[in-house]
Design an enzyme around this catalytic site. Structure first.
Site, PDB file in Angstrom:
ATOM      1  CE1 TYR A  26     -26.781  39.514  -6.386  1.00  0.00           C
ATOM      2  CE2 TYR A  26     -24.451  39.452  -5.776  1.00  0.00           C
ATOM      3  CZ  TYR A  26     -25.617  40.162  -5.979  1.00  0.00           C
ATOM      4  OH  TYR A  26     -25.629  41.515  -5.780  1.00  0.00           O
TER       5      TYR A  26
ATOM      6  CE  LYS B 173     -26.271  41.876  -9.099  1.00  0.00           C
ATOM      7  NZ  LYS B 173     -27.239  42.889  -9.594  1.00  0.00           N
TER       8      LYS B 173
END
Length: 271
Positions: free
Chosen positions: A175, A179
């Site tokens: 994750y 990002k």
């Protein structure tokens, strides 16, 4: 003083989104829905694009408010951002209907908490497909229509403070990497599309208390206690605290801002 029939001048007109058409992916619930409501309040016609068969119950409240109170409209289109042909078809149809497309907030994303040693290639690829490729393709679909109409536009990619730092006690390597990818993607899209009058920026929230996070706190009660201590304000944010950022970035109030990241994290990354 003689009375005047003139309508009062609009305060801060650069924040107005009247007559603008804006898409928000991942707006069936959570942060995307809250930001969509803010855009509606600023006067925009807004379309929520999400993979859920039906949006959350709160969507209906916002949709009704748009029609009855705000004099605009809020519509839902079911679409998975990984289905690129359908994504382009839906975005073009909306653009054709209105003869324009002015903005996009790409808020669709997924999260998975798994240690780096246990992560499978399949799970990692799914994370990147949604959080990077899906964001990229949504931006591309919107930019094609903005270029077609020749009016420019504003694109906002939802990143995260987790693209800048590794979260203490939160194990989500894929994750965070996704990002970070969104941050770099935003800069590159801005560099390519500026000549078309399209601005591309990223928004990096800190920890937000959503229904999903509340469920996480039930599983890990120590996070409810520890997370607020990790920023300078000593508290967690709520989705409503990102409303103004959405309007600012989509509207002419940020007309000279592109290739930038707006990080709203309570000072978490500034220690």
């Amino acid at each position: 003083m003689a009375s005047s029939d003139k309508a009062p001048r609009l305060a801060l007109p650069e924040f107005s989104l009247k007559d603008r058409v804006v898409l928000v992916t991942g707006a069936a619930r959570g942060l995307g829905l809250v930001q969509a409501e803010a855009l509606l309040e600023a006067g925009a016609t807004v379309y929520a694009l999400d993979r859920l068969p039906e949006p959350s119950p709160d969507f209906t409240r916002v949709q009704k408010r748009a029609a009855e109170e705000l004099g605009t409209s809020f519509e839902y289109r079911q679409i998975d951002v990984r289905d690129v042909p359908q994504l382009n078809e839906v975005v073009k149809a909306i653009s054709d209907q209105h003869g324009r497309l002015d903005g996009l907030i790409a808020a669709a994303g997924i999260q998975q908490e798994t240690s780096a040693l246990d992560y499978t290639a399949k799970d990692a690829n799914t994370m990147f497909e949604v959080n990077i490729t899906g964001v990229f393709m949504a931006a591309q679909a919107a930019a094609k229509q903005m270029i077609r109409w020749g009016r420019g536009g504003s694109i906002v990619l939802i990143a995260s403070m987790s693209g800048t730092v590794a979260n203490r006690g939160l194990i989500c390597p894929a994750y965070n990497a996704s990002k970070a990818g969104v941050l770099q993607l935003g800069r590159n899209l801005a560099s390519e599309w500026g000549e078309h009058g399209i601005r591309v920026n990223t928004l990096s929230p800190g920890y937000i208390v959503t229904a999903m996070v509340e469920a996480l706190f039930e599983q890990y009660p120590d996070r409810r206690r520890d997370w607020p201590t990790q920023n300078m304000l000593g508290k967690l944010s709520e989705p409503r605290e990102y409303r103004g950022a959405a309007v600012f970035l989509i509207s002419d109030a940020s007309s000279f801002m592109t290739g930038s990241d707006l990080r709203i994290d309570g000072g978490h990354c500034a220690w």
